[in-house]
Design a protein around this motif. Sequence first.
Motif, PDB file in Angstrom:
ATOM      1  N   ALA A 174       0.386  -1.270  -0.117  1.00  0.00           N
ATOM      2  CA  ALA A 174       0.355  -0.060   0.251  1.00  0.00           C
ATOM      3  C   ALA A 174       1.133   1.032   0.191  1.00  0.00           C
ATOM      4  O   ALA A 174       1.684   1.389   1.052  1.00  0.00           O
ATOM      5  N   LEU A 175       0.851   2.440  -1.264  1.00  0.00           N
ATOM      6  CA  LEU A 175       1.772   3.162  -1.232  1.00  0.00           C
ATOM      7  C   LEU A 175       0.544   4.291  -1.166  1.00  0.00           C
ATOM      8  O   LEU A 175       0.079   4.389  -1.752  1.00  0.00           O
ATOM      9  N   ASP A 176       1.389   5.381  -0.597  1.00  0.00           N
ATOM     10  CA  ASP A 176       0.440   6.686  -0.559  1.00  0.00           C
ATOM     11  C   ASP A 176       1.537   7.495  -1.470  1.00  0.00           C
ATOM     12  O   ASP A 176       2.514   8.513  -1.196  1.00  0.00           O
ATOM     13  N   ALA A 177       0.806   8.170  -2.426  1.00  0.00           N
ATOM     14  CA  ALA A 177       1.243   8.173  -3.744  1.00  0.00           C
ATOM     15  C   ALA A 177       1.535   9.986  -3.557  1.00  0.00           C
ATOM     16  O   ALA A 177       1.224  11.066  -2.733  1.00  0.00           O
ATOM     17  N   PRO A 178       2.534  10.829  -3.744  1.00  0.00           N
ATOM     18  CA  PRO A 178       3.584  12.378  -3.850  1.00  0.00           C
ATOM     19  C   PRO A 178       1.872  12.911  -4.156  1.00  0.00           C
ATOM     20  O   PRO A 178       1.358  13.245  -5.389  1.00  0.00           O
ATOM     21  N   PRO A 179       1.650  14.097  -3.080  1.00  0.00           N
ATOM     22  CA  PRO A 179       0.157  14.961  -3.630  1.00  0.00           C
ATOM     23  C   PRO A 179       0.993  16.039  -4.350  1.00  0.00           C
ATOM     24  O   PRO A 179       0.650  17.118  -3.722  1.00  0.00           O
ATOM     25  N   TRP A 193       1.686  10.175  -9.034  1.00  0.00           N
ATOM     26  CA  TRP A 193       1.532   8.666  -9.053  1.00  0.00           C
ATOM     27  C   TRP A 193       1.496   8.290 -10.537  1.00  0.00           C
ATOM     28  O   TRP A 193       2.030   6.722 -10.517  1.00  0.00           O
ATOM     29  N   ALA A 194       0.824   9.370 -11.425  1.00  0.00           N
ATOM     30  CA  ALA A 194       0.585   7.988 -12.492  1.00  0.00           C
ATOM     31  C   ALA A 194       3.217   7.952 -13.257  1.00  0.00           C
ATOM     32  O   ALA A 194       2.883   7.013 -13.567  1.00  0.00           O
ATOM     33  N   VAL A 195       4.065   8.728 -12.474  1.00  0.00           N
ATOM     34  CA  VAL A 195       5.168   8.980 -13.011  1.00  0.00           C
ATOM     35  C   VAL A 195       5.792   7.259 -12.255  1.00  0.00           C
ATOM     36  O   VAL A 195       6.277   6.697 -12.311  1.00  0.00           O
ATOM     37  N   LEU A 196       4.667   7.000 -10.644  1.00  0.00           N
ATOM     38  CA  LEU A 196       5.293   6.420  -9.753  1.00  0.00           C
ATOM     39  C   LEU A 196       4.895   5.027 -10.878  1.00  0.00           C
ATOM     40  O   LEU A 196       5.598   3.614 -10.477  1.00  0.00           O
ATOM     41  N   LEU A 197       3.770   5.252 -10.949  1.00  0.00           N
ATOM     42  CA  LEU A 197       3.137   3.581 -10.990  1.00  0.00           C
ATOM     43  C   LEU A 197       4.129   3.699 -13.171  1.00  0.00           C
ATOM     44  O   LEU A 197       4.449   2.049 -12.806  1.00  0.00           O
ATOM     45  N   ALA A 198       4.302   4.308 -13.883  1.00  0.00           N
ATOM     46  CA  ALA A 198       4.607   3.983 -15.286  1.00  0.00           C
ATOM     47  C   ALA A 198       6.174   3.239 -14.332  1.00  0.00           C
ATOM     48  O   ALA A 198       6.774   2.786 -14.796  1.00  0.00           O
ATOM     49  N   ALA A 199       6.877   4.306 -13.037  1.00  0.00           N
ATOM     50  CA  ALA A 199       8.361   3.942 -12.782  1.00  0.00           C
ATOM     51  C   ALA A 199       8.687   2.016 -12.541  1.00  0.00           C
ATOM     52  O   ALA A 199       8.873   1.083 -13.092  1.00  0.00           O
ATOM     53  N   ALA A 200       7.129   1.405 -11.623  1.00  0.00           N
ATOM     54  CA  ALA A 200       7.113   0.091 -11.422  1.00  0.00           C
ATOM     55  C   ALA A 200       6.663  -0.423 -12.873  1.00  0.00           C
ATOM     56  O   ALA A 200       7.161  -1.607 -12.470  1.00  0.00           O
ATOM     57  N   ALA A 201       5.808  -0.078 -13.454  1.00  0.00           N
ATOM     58  CA  ALA A 201       5.655  -0.860 -14.325  1.00  0.00           C
ATOM     59  C   ALA A 201       7.142  -0.996 -16.059  1.00  0.00           C
ATOM     60  O   ALA A 201       7.110  -2.076 -16.519  1.00  0.00           O
ATOM     61  N   THR A 202       8.058  -0.074 -15.507  1.00  0.00           N
ATOM     62  CA  THR A 202       8.889  -0.268 -16.479  1.00  0.00           C
ATOM     63  C   THR A 202       9.709  -1.405 -15.629  1.00  0.00           C
ATOM     64  O   THR A 202      10.330  -1.811 -16.685  1.00  0.00           O
ATOM     65  N   ALA A 315       3.464  -8.911  -7.859  1.00  0.00           N
ATOM     66  CA  ALA A 315       3.512  -7.927  -7.053  1.00  0.00           C
ATOM     67  C   ALA A 315       2.130  -7.434  -6.936  1.00  0.00           C
ATOM     68  O   ALA A 315       1.478  -7.114  -7.621  1.00  0.00           O
ATOM     69  N   LEU A 316       1.493  -6.560  -5.725  1.00  0.00           N
ATOM     70  CA  LEU A 316       0.411  -5.829  -5.926  1.00  0.00           C
ATOM     71  C   LEU A 316       0.570  -4.842  -5.353  1.00  0.00           C
ATOM     72  O   LEU A 316       1.390  -4.539  -4.076  1.00  0.00           O
ATOM     73  N   VAL A 317       0.008  -3.467  -6.085  1.00  0.00           N
ATOM     74  CA  VAL A 317       0.030  -2.308  -5.497  1.00  0.00           C
ATOM     75  C   VAL A 317      -1.600  -1.776  -5.253  1.00  0.00           C
ATOM     76  O   VAL A 317      -1.583  -1.534  -6.410  1.00  0.00           O
ATOM     77  N   PHE A 318      -1.957  -0.987  -4.282  1.00  0.00           N
ATOM     78  CA  PHE A 318      -2.781  -0.201  -3.535  1.00  0.00           C
ATOM     79  C   PHE A 318      -2.137   1.646  -3.227  1.00  0.00           C
ATOM     80  O   PHE A 318      -1.324   1.019  -2.538  1.00  0.00           O
ATOM     81  N   ALA A 319      -2.245   2.295  -4.469  1.00  0.00           N
ATOM     82  CA  ALA A 319      -1.635   3.876  -4.430  1.00  0.00           C
ATOM     83  C   ALA A 319      -2.553   4.338  -4.670  1.00  0.00           C
ATOM     84  O   ALA A 319      -4.106   3.588  -5.309  1.00  0.00           O
ATOM     85  N   GLY A 320      -2.914   5.051  -3.824  1.00  0.00           N
ATOM     86  CA  GLY A 320      -3.813   6.677  -3.872  1.00  0.00           C
ATOM     87  C   GLY A 320      -3.571   7.632  -3.203  1.00  0.00           C
ATOM     88  O   GLY A 320      -2.048   7.465  -2.150  1.00  0.00           O
ATOM     89  N   HIS A 321      -3.513   9.056  -2.984  1.00  0.00           N
ATOM     90  CA  HIS A 321      -4.054   9.729  -2.016  1.00  0.00           C
ATOM     91  C   HIS A 321      -4.391   9.442  -0.399  1.00  0.00           C
ATOM     92  O   HIS A 321      -3.798  10.305   0.521  1.00  0.00           O
ATOM     93  N   THR A 322      -5.280   8.714  -0.691  1.00  0.00           N
ATOM     94  CA  THR A 322      -6.133   8.337   0.350  1.00  0.00           C
ATOM     95  C   THR A 322      -5.951   7.393   0.977  1.00  0.00           C
ATOM     96  O   THR A 322      -5.995   5.668  -0.023  1.00  0.00           O
ATOM     97  N   ARG A 323      -6.341   6.642   1.427  1.00  0.00           N
ATOM     98  CA  ARG A 323      -6.286   5.296   2.409  1.00  0.00           C
ATOM     99  C   ARG A 323      -8.058   4.541   2.317  1.00  0.00           C
ATOM    100  O   ARG A 323      -8.101   5.221   3.750  1.00  0.00           O
ATOM    101  N   THR A 324      -8.100   3.991   1.522  1.00  0.00           N
ATOM    102  CA  THR A 324      -9.733   3.243   2.129  1.00  0.00           C
ATOM    103  C   THR A 324      -9.744   2.847   3.246  1.00  0.00           C
ATOM    104  O   THR A 324      -8.452   1.447   3.739  1.00  0.00           O
ATOM    105  N   THR A 325     -11.089   1.926   3.717  1.00  0.00           N
ATOM    106  CA  THR A 325     -10.622   1.535   5.304  1.00  0.00           C
ATOM    107  C   THR A 325     -10.763   0.080   4.479  1.00  0.00           C
ATOM    108  O   THR A 325     -10.251  -0.975   5.231  1.00  0.00           O
ATOM    109  N   ASP A 326     -11.018  -0.332   3.062  1.00  0.00           N
ATOM    110  CA  ASP A 326     -10.535  -1.620   2.741  1.00  0.00           C
ATOM    111  C   ASP A 326      -9.471  -2.034   2.752  1.00  0.00           C
ATOM    112  O   ASP A 326      -8.572  -3.470   3.567  1.00  0.00           O
ATOM    113  N   VAL A 327      -8.290  -1.074   1.988  1.00  0.00           N
ATOM    114  CA  VAL A 327      -7.431  -1.571   2.320  1.00  0.00           C
ATOM    115  C   VAL A 327      -6.474  -1.299   3.649  1.00  0.00           C
ATOM    116  O   VAL A 327      -5.235  -2.014   4.158  1.00  0.00           O
TER     117      VAL A 327
END
Length: 673
Positions: A174-179, A193-202, A315-327
Amino acid sequence: MTAVPDDAHDPAGGPRPLRRVARVLLDSPLPQLDRLFDYEIPAELATDAQPGVRVRVPLRSAGRVVDGLLVELGEPDASDRPLSQLEAVVSPVPVLTPGLYALARRAADRAAGSAGDILRLAIPKRMVRAEKAWLAAGPPAHPHVEDEDAAWAAEVLAVYPGLAEALDLGERLALDAPPVPSQLADGTVVGSWAVLLAAAATRVLAAGRSAVIAVPDHRDRAQLEAALLSRIPADAFVRDDAKQSGPARYAAFLRTLADAPCVVIGNRSTVYAPVADLGLVALWDDGDPLLAEPLSPGVHARDAALLRQELHGGALVFAGHTRTTDVERLVAVGWVRDLPAARRLSPRVVLSANREGESRGARVPSSAFAAAREALAEGPVLVQVARPGYSPVLVCAKCRHPARCPHCGGPLHAARQGAVPTCAWCGRAAHAWACPECSSTLLRMASSGSERTADELGRAFPGTRVIIADGDHPVTQIDGRPALVVATRGAEPLAVGGYRAVILLDGDRMLMAEDLRIGESCLRWWSNAAALAAPGAPVHLVGVGGEIARALATWTQAAYARAELADRAPLRMPPTVRVAAVEGPRRAVDAALAELRQAVPELDAEAVLGPLAHDESVRALVRFDYGLGPRVTESLRASVVSQAVKGRRPAKGRTPGAAHTLKVRVDVPDLDL
């Protein structure tokens, strides 16, 4: 050479040819047909009848031919009963991989649904021309990521210590993306967040594995695509978008079937993409309702991603500016690991309050007004509002009774100042409206939408450019010149260099919605808007206090989610427990609940709420712990099948039975609670 069993001989003593049967999943919405059916493979189809292909088979009970998917080949059972034959092989392309079927079966069982409904979302309709072009082109080459792009990915991921190694090991994170907003080399503005996930995919692609990233809508997909396309080979990029044309989407799906790894980005159904050698499944902003599947059986993309990672690895990544109660619940039980950044970034949030002597009804306090005026000297200012339109809510000017349409009872709204009110449901104009409570004919605007707010701010800041961004006025990006941008939640455009100030209005109205997760949703809306501000720019939250305001001001969304979980646990509300809705005729619902009690005696007296009248039927809610999930869903699914069998069309001369009306929805969306 294949050995022939001793009993596989004809009476003359010669070997009897072995029969191979095709086990087929029918494309049918009927729950009683959600299983594999055996069909004999005629000699002329033996070559093409391979696992995964589309076939057509006879359905004797209905007297017609239906479509299906050949799941596997097997031997006939010992009964040696006569089998119907395959009618045709529609296409030689194996569109159903063993991994995809296993995922669909697992997701359907978890949601008390049908695997065919899952596969209908995962596998696009066949497009002949696209299929022929794909077969003629031959298999794609394995992609190669340049060293400089791999180094860039490592540099971006280094912001989170241990992230690169966790991706390689296939961890759940679970990652808190840079705001903060980010500007690419070509000048395109995207979220960090898009740059972060693009880097992970790369990084995953450079290691020779595939990545699947699901985002809520086309705006998020465009940002991720812009950040990714300059870093990976074009032939390794796959866009899975429901708005694509049929041939384009089918061609994209066929690319995911190839052995060459790729990166797939798209919406909620993208989590099912049958890529080779899965290395990463990522979800951005899993709290967005667009990632919740409305079609049966209603499996959320988050749950499908969890199942897929468990089945296929990676790997499994949940990224967001907030954290859901589910995660956050998954983090609390240790199933997902919280991975913080080395340096915590947060916007400068100001809780705007009315100053002494200022009217409490002022929509924009003087402090926020002054911040907007100061910021407009340098660049754009974002003003977030709750609703689009001019005046979404009208009330009686005398008694404040909500104004309703005399024809259908829908709410009346005004398109502009002095306009004739119209109904939001049927569209009729209310020329001679009169209040049913006090008979007054005067109306009062009780709310301000995006257009009215833009009109008022335009008069307050004469000579300033005003831009409206909502569903009727979509805007994706603006330049860095001074402008007032009035946007509804979720429709905020990106600004070059970021917004010099952000004003969050109507927070008190947003929190009044009757929704279990309204606090989570508001915090997500406000956090996503705050992440568009330039570094150091003020973010004013107007008219809101309490825990949620403190969570935004201190940028501790995960702590707010933990507090929410603690509050919901004594009340047994999701996601601390799972909830299933059972709806149908009272007799069918009562029978289903009685069978559930017998199958799962651990359910206590407070597990079932209802049944209560709901439209023309009754509805009951079943609350159960996660450990009881398989048994609960199995029992409810059996009740649905039993009811469906009773409702089959009877033979001629017989009295028809009850209609198939029992419905079960597991993990009920909060708006339906």
